[in-house]
Design a protein around this motif. Sequence first.
Motif, PDB file in Angstrom:
ATOM      1  N   PHE A   1       0.977  -1.103  -0.133  1.00 57.29           N
ATOM      2  CA  PHE A   1       0.083   0.078  -0.047  1.00 57.29           C
ATOM      3  C   PHE A   1       0.326   1.493  -0.074  1.00 57.29           C
ATOM      4  O   PHE A   1       0.203   1.987   0.761  1.00 57.29           O
ATOM      5  N   GLU A   2       1.979   0.993  -0.061  1.00 54.63           N
ATOM      6  CA  GLU A   2       3.121   1.845  -0.578  1.00 54.63           C
ATOM      7  C   GLU A   2       4.350   2.475  -1.306  1.00 54.63           C
ATOM      8  O   GLU A   2       4.981   1.063  -1.967  1.00 54.63           O
ATOM      9  N   ARG A   3       4.310   3.593  -1.784  1.00 52.41           N
ATOM     10  CA  ARG A   3       4.967   3.848  -3.446  1.00 52.41           C
ATOM     11  C   ARG A   3       6.475   4.167  -2.870  1.00 52.41           C
ATOM     12  O   ARG A   3       5.765   5.652  -2.980  1.00 52.41           O
ATOM     13  N   SER A   4       7.238   4.041  -2.891  1.00 54.27           N
ATOM     14  CA  SER A   4       8.396   4.958  -3.191  1.00 54.27           C
ATOM     15  C   SER A   4       9.395   4.918  -4.568  1.00 54.27           C
ATOM     16  O   SER A   4       8.921   3.778  -5.453  1.00 54.27           O
ATOM     17  N   ILE A   5      10.376   5.707  -4.747  1.00 53.23           N
ATOM     18  CA  ILE A   5      10.450   5.622  -6.380  1.00 53.23           C
ATOM     19  C   ILE A   5      11.836   5.065  -6.179  1.00 53.23           C
ATOM     20  O   ILE A   5      11.616   3.783  -6.903  1.00 53.23           O
ATOM     21  N   VAL A   6      12.194   3.753  -5.414  1.00 53.96           N
ATOM     22  CA  VAL A   6      12.956   2.338  -5.342  1.00 53.96           C
ATOM     23  C   VAL A   6      11.962   2.167  -4.547  1.00 53.96           C
ATOM     24  O   VAL A   6      11.415   1.871  -3.765  1.00 53.96           O
ATOM     25  N   PRO A   7      11.261   1.309  -5.077  1.00 54.65           N
ATOM     26  CA  PRO A   7       9.483   0.074  -5.361  1.00 54.65           C
ATOM     27  C   PRO A   7       9.842  -1.098  -3.682  1.00 54.65           C
ATOM     28  O   PRO A   7       9.067  -1.775  -3.564  1.00 54.65           O
ATOM     29  N   PHE A   8      10.914  -0.650  -2.936  1.00 54.58           N
ATOM     30  CA  PHE A   8      11.074  -2.342  -1.742  1.00 54.58           C
ATOM     31  C   PHE A   8      12.506  -1.745  -0.952  1.00 54.58           C
ATOM     32  O   PHE A   8      13.265  -0.358  -1.599  1.00 54.58           O
ATOM     33  N   SER A   9      12.028  -2.602  -0.025  1.00 60.18           N
ATOM     34  CA  SER A   9      12.950  -1.997   1.187  1.00 60.18           C
ATOM     35  C   SER A   9      14.144  -3.025   1.442  1.00 60.18           C
ATOM     36  O   SER A   9      13.243  -3.963   1.495  1.00 60.18           O
ATOM     37  N   LEU A  10      14.853  -2.890   1.834  1.00 63.27           N
ATOM     38  CA  LEU A  10      16.031  -4.458   2.131  1.00 63.27           C
ATOM     39  C   LEU A  10      16.448  -4.043   3.796  1.00 63.27           C
ATOM     40  O   LEU A  10      15.382  -3.381   4.194  1.00 63.27           O
TER      41      LEU A  10
END
Length: 473
Positions: A459-468
């Motif tokens: 339900f969230e989108r940033s420039i990079v679509p994933f988090s490490l």
Amino acid sequence: MQQKLFIGPKIRRLREERGWKLEPCAQRLGLSTSYLSQIEANQRPVTARVLIAMMKVFDVDAASLDADDEQRLMADLREASADPLDEGPHPSLAELKQVATLAPNFARHYLNLHRAHRRIDERLKTTEEAISLDETVAASALLPYEEVRDYFHYRNNYVDSLDVAAEALAARCGLGPDAPVEQALEAYLRDTQGVAIRRVSGGDLMRRYDPASRTLTLNTVQPAETRAFQTACQIVAADLGGLIEKELAEAGLRSASAAEICRISLTNYAAGALLLPYETFRAAAADLRHDLDQLALRFQTSFEQVCHRLSTLQRPGARGVPFYFVRVDMAGNITKRHSATRFQFARFGGTCPLWNIHEAFGHDGRTLVQVAEMPDGARYLCLARSVLKRSGAYDQPDRRYALGLGCEIQYADALVYSQGVDLAGPAARIGVSCRICERDDCTQRAFPPVDRGFSVPRFERSIVPFSLTPPES
């Protein structure tokens, strides 16, 4: 801050090669037995005083006790162990560091196995493509080149026997600041080797030697500095051929293809050392504050030849500024790479998009300057420039490359390019490549590193679509 020097395995190997027990060796070095034992176990760093004592007792130069090998091994191991072909759990950075420092021979053996693994995988892929396309294609052409690049990489891109011999040969050829280089080389070929020069115009030929007629053919389409380099290659192949073959025999390359490539590379190395004699060139580089254009004019060579030569100035006792040098084509392929620094290049996949070498293609003939910081905190002054190599024909495409040259920030004052640059200010946060980059907050990241987990929020989108996920300890 001075980096601590941990070289325990090297000291232990030098001691064991001489058949010395721990206690007598410690006495020779003026150390206690327990102190030497701790040094060999990498529990204590080597101080400057102890390093000098070790150089005298073991009769070796500082380069033999350099810690750069472990740093290079560490970087290579990290990339190899993070290979997407390996589906098992990836070792932590701490584990890799232990292997690189405590078991360097095992680390190199692992890297050899990794190269063989990649070779087999490439051959399988090529075979599948050939069957599906009904074509004959060359298998695994890249890997012999990688083996040769590793050979120079672990020699700090410096071959002492060839360098010294080429320096003496330059004097015999009459090369000097005021001598027209191309004419001097041609005269040496004619007078000492009985070789005549023939010139042609057009096509992609750069050099051809006919031993029957003793004729060297050069292409007038190529610029004068390229013709001079090709002439120098012919001279060193004849005068220094024995040394080249000796170095090749000692290289221990694993394939005939790699040996052929390395022979050419060693010949090119010697030709560069002939045109740019070590001490004369090193002194000029320091005097001109490494102004690349001025050096090219003084030695009648190309911008690329000067950059390449600067990356080889690693003679023990007379080292120049340690540089990395890289050449990249417009598709991002690294066609040349050498590093006398901690700066590492990706073996597989693309390079960091934030590195100024990519920007150089949009600034023809202009030298770009960038202060960059790698994930390990090392900062570099990075130079980049695009170069154009003319085809000489309307219907043939020109070749365009970007050249990168850089040094660690503590050497930047020796470069004219540091003028007006805030060396302590903000730096571009670059990495080796996305696949092994440690950064968590880079908006230019193309995909996750292969040794880190990641999550993709619904339900969230940033420039990079994933988090490490956090790295393993």
